[in-house]
Design an enzyme around this catalytic site. Structure first.
Site, PDB file in Angstrom:
ATOM      1  N   TYR A  21       0.906  -1.212  -0.101  1.00  0.00           N
ATOM      2  CA  TYR A  21      -0.145  -0.174  -0.040  1.00  0.00           C
ATOM      3  C   TYR A  21       0.941   1.276  -0.048  1.00  0.00           C
ATOM      4  O   TYR A  21       0.537   2.381  -0.831  1.00  0.00           O
ATOM      5  CB  TYR A  21      -0.943   0.038   1.068  1.00  0.00           C
ATOM      6  N   GLU A  43     -11.245   5.872   5.134  1.00  0.00           N
ATOM      7  CA  GLU A  43     -10.540   6.634   6.056  1.00  0.00           C
ATOM      8  C   GLU A  43     -11.685   6.809   7.113  1.00  0.00           C
ATOM      9  O   GLU A  43     -11.384   6.791   8.556  1.00  0.00           O
ATOM     10  CB  GLU A  43      -9.993   8.033   5.376  1.00  0.00           C
ATOM     11  N   TRP A  51      -5.083   1.656  10.584  1.00  0.00           N
ATOM     12  CA  TRP A  51      -5.074   1.728   9.164  1.00  0.00           C
ATOM     13  C   TRP A  51      -5.017   0.431   8.523  1.00  0.00           C
ATOM     14  O   TRP A  51      -5.822  -0.190   7.765  1.00  0.00           O
ATOM     15  CB  TRP A  51      -4.110   2.663   8.404  1.00  0.00           C
TER      16      TRP A  51
END
Length: 197
Positions: A21, A43, A51
């Site tokens: 990522y 988000e 995350w």
């Protein structure tokens, strides 16, 4: 963190999903409306979580939320919400699920009434107008220098909330701006810093 000779931003974990990522997506400018909508939802889903938790569930989100198609999501009813609450492939938080549906409705309303359009464009142009259409390039030497929010993320948050979006506080908006390349917050020692310029 480094992999062989490559130095990375300090927040990148050891898991390959995290590394990929960071190396392929984070900080790369995104202009596609659907991808921007997806990242805004993800988000928001991260609020209160790490995350990596959301990254691990990303494919589950794409499947559960009809590939982040706002037109479909905006029409979700109570049966769909009940099914989502039972789906282990996503963060099963009723407020976040409701916000995703409401955000899809707000997104569609913006598209229909033209308020998202800055200069005759779409959601992308609205979002990017908060950084004058081009990435803000920072020169952070250390992760500790990176802010949690900025004047731009505060303005974006305020504008999105005014349009009916939820889970779009200034910190979430700044993480969104970092992820979608509205700001280059790779630290200067990271091999991706120059690549995303």
């Amino acid at each position: 963190m480094s992999d062989g000779q490559q130095s990375r931003c300090g927040w990148v974990g050891a898991e390959q999903l995290y590394i990929d990522y960071h190396d392929q997506e984070w900080g790369v400018p995104v202009y596609d409306d659907r991808m921007l909508f997806e990242m805004l939802i993800l988000e928001g889903a991260q609020a209160g979580l790490s995350w990596i938790t959301v990254l691990r569930k990303r494919e589950g989100y794409r499947e559960a939320f009809d590939k982040f198609d706002p037109e479909i999501i905006a029409g979700y009813g109570s049966d769909k919400v009940a099914a989502l609450m039972e789906n282990p492939g996503i963060v099963r938080n009723r407020a976040k699920i409701a916000a995703t549906i409401g955000n899809a409705q707000a997104w569609l309303e913006m598209m229909e009434d033209g308020t998202a359009q800055a200069d005759g464009g779409a959601f992308s142009k609205f979002i990017w107008s908060f950084v004058d259409g081009k990435p803000i390039v920072n020169r952070w030497r250390d992760l500790s220098e990176v802010p949690a929010e900025t004047a731009e993320s505060q303005a974006l948050s305020k504008a999105l909330k005014k349009k009916g979006f939820r889970f779009v506080g200034p910190t979430i908006c700044y993480a969104f701006m970092q992820a979608t390349g509205m700001v280059n917050d790779h630290t200067v020692d990271c091999f991706r810093y120059d690549q995303v310029l």
